[in-house]
Design a protein around this motif. Structure first.
Motif, PDB file in Angstrom:
ATOM      1  N   LYS A  21     -13.266   1.674   3.450  1.00 29.11           N
ATOM      2  CA  LYS A  21     -13.607   0.932   2.123  1.00 29.11           C
ATOM      3  C   LYS A  21     -12.179   1.337   1.317  1.00 29.11           C
ATOM      4  O   LYS A  21     -11.154   1.564   0.197  1.00 29.11           O
ATOM      5  N   THR A  22     -12.387   3.511   1.529  1.00 31.60           N
ATOM      6  CA  THR A  22     -10.842   4.025   1.230  1.00 31.60           C
ATOM      7  C   THR A  22      -9.584   3.557   0.889  1.00 31.60           C
ATOM      8  O   THR A  22      -9.090   3.119  -0.070  1.00 31.60           O
ATOM      9  N   LEU A  23      -9.794   3.229   1.991  1.00 34.60           N
ATOM     10  CA  LEU A  23      -7.731   2.647   3.030  1.00 34.60           C
ATOM     11  C   LEU A  23      -7.816   1.641   2.087  1.00 34.60           C
ATOM     12  O   LEU A  23      -6.543   1.319   1.642  1.00 34.60           O
ATOM     13  N   LYS A  24      -8.735   1.020   1.871  1.00 32.70           N
ATOM     14  CA  LYS A  24      -8.650  -0.769   1.153  1.00 32.70           C
ATOM     15  C   LYS A  24      -8.097  -0.482  -0.406  1.00 32.70           C
ATOM     16  O   LYS A  24      -7.696  -0.597  -1.066  1.00 32.70           O
ATOM     17  N   GLU A  25      -9.162   0.484  -1.110  1.00 35.16           N
ATOM     18  CA  GLU A  25      -8.415   0.564  -2.300  1.00 35.16           C
ATOM     19  C   GLU A  25      -7.309   1.561  -2.626  1.00 35.16           C
ATOM     20  O   GLU A  25      -6.647   1.141  -3.913  1.00 35.16           O
ATOM     21  N   LYS A  26      -6.646   2.702  -1.534  1.00 32.82           N
ATOM     22  CA  LYS A  26      -5.414   2.629  -1.697  1.00 32.82           C
ATOM     23  C   LYS A  26      -4.323   2.023  -1.192  1.00 32.82           C
ATOM     24  O   LYS A  26      -3.128   2.077  -1.161  1.00 32.82           O
ATOM     25  N   GLY A  27      -4.483   0.467  -0.679  1.00 29.62           N
ATOM     26  CA  GLY A  27      -3.784  -0.477  -0.473  1.00 29.62           C
ATOM     27  C   GLY A  27      -3.151   0.459   1.114  1.00 29.62           C
ATOM     28  O   GLY A  27      -2.438  -0.741   1.449  1.00 29.62           O
ATOM     29  N   VAL A  28      -3.786   0.491   2.096  1.00 29.13           N
ATOM     30  CA  VAL A  28      -3.626   0.821   3.514  1.00 29.13           C
ATOM     31  C   VAL A  28      -3.892   0.040   3.958  1.00 29.13           C
ATOM     32  O   VAL A  28      -2.837  -0.816   5.032  1.00 29.13           O
ATOM     33  N   LEU A  29      -5.196  -0.327   3.857  1.00 25.62           N
ATOM     34  CA  LEU A  29      -5.194  -2.014   5.035  1.00 25.62           C
ATOM     35  C   LEU A  29      -5.833  -2.745   3.914  1.00 25.62           C
ATOM     36  O   LEU A  29      -5.737  -2.486   2.329  1.00 25.62           O
ATOM     37  N   GLU A  30      -5.032  -4.283   4.261  1.00 29.41           N
ATOM     38  CA  GLU A  30      -4.976  -5.634   3.473  1.00 29.41           C
ATOM     39  C   GLU A  30      -6.635  -5.825   2.826  1.00 29.41           C
ATOM     40  O   GLU A  30      -7.718  -5.490   3.462  1.00 29.41           O
ATOM     41  N   GLU A  31      -7.131  -6.353   1.907  1.00 25.00           N
ATOM     42  CA  GLU A  31      -8.720  -6.740   0.970  1.00 25.00           C
ATOM     43  C   GLU A  31      -9.385  -7.499   2.529  1.00 25.00           C
ATOM     44  O   GLU A  31     -10.140  -7.214   2.272  1.00 25.00           O
ATOM     45  N   ASP A  32      -8.598  -8.330   3.185  1.00 25.53           N
ATOM     46  CA  ASP A  32      -9.529  -9.226   3.562  1.00 25.53           C
ATOM     47  C   ASP A  32      -9.695  -8.167   5.591  1.00 25.53           C
ATOM     48  O   ASP A  32      -9.591  -9.227   6.200  1.00 25.53           O
ATOM     49  N   TYR A  33      -9.444  -7.443   5.299  1.00 25.80           N
ATOM     50  CA  TYR A  33      -9.249  -6.619   6.713  1.00 25.80           C
ATOM     51  C   TYR A  33     -10.480  -6.808   7.208  1.00 25.80           C
ATOM     52  O   TYR A  33     -11.540  -6.342   6.158  1.00 25.80           O
ATOM     53  N   LYS A  34     -10.251  -7.228   8.766  1.00 22.64           N
ATOM     54  CA  LYS A  34     -12.336  -7.418   9.501  1.00 22.64           C
ATOM     55  C   LYS A  34     -11.711  -6.840  10.607  1.00 22.64           C
ATOM     56  O   LYS A  34     -11.154  -6.773  11.531  1.00 22.64           O
TER      57      LYS A  34
END
Length: 55
Positions: free
Chosen positions: A40-53
């Motif tokens: 969740k933190t990495l998604k918020e910081k933009g390191v992971l894409e929001e649609d990462y599964k």
């Protein structure tokens, strides 16, 4: 007639294994929660894409 627990060595071993399994289970749950929080933190910081599964 009640059985004395000290006479039941197999029962003692199984009780110990139950405790060990419980502890490892709790460690697994804690690890899962931490990974979810990290994702969740990495998604918020933009390191992971929001649609990462996860696979």
């Amino acid at each position: 007639m009640e059985r004395n627990r000290t006479d039941n060595k197999t029962g003692d071993i199984l009780d110990g294994l139950t405790v060990i399994a419980f502890v490892f289970g709790m460690i697994g749950i804690i690890a899962l929660v931490r990974v979810e929080k990290l994702t969740k933190t990495l998604k918020e910081k933009g390191v992971l894409e929001e649609d990462y599964k996860e696979e």
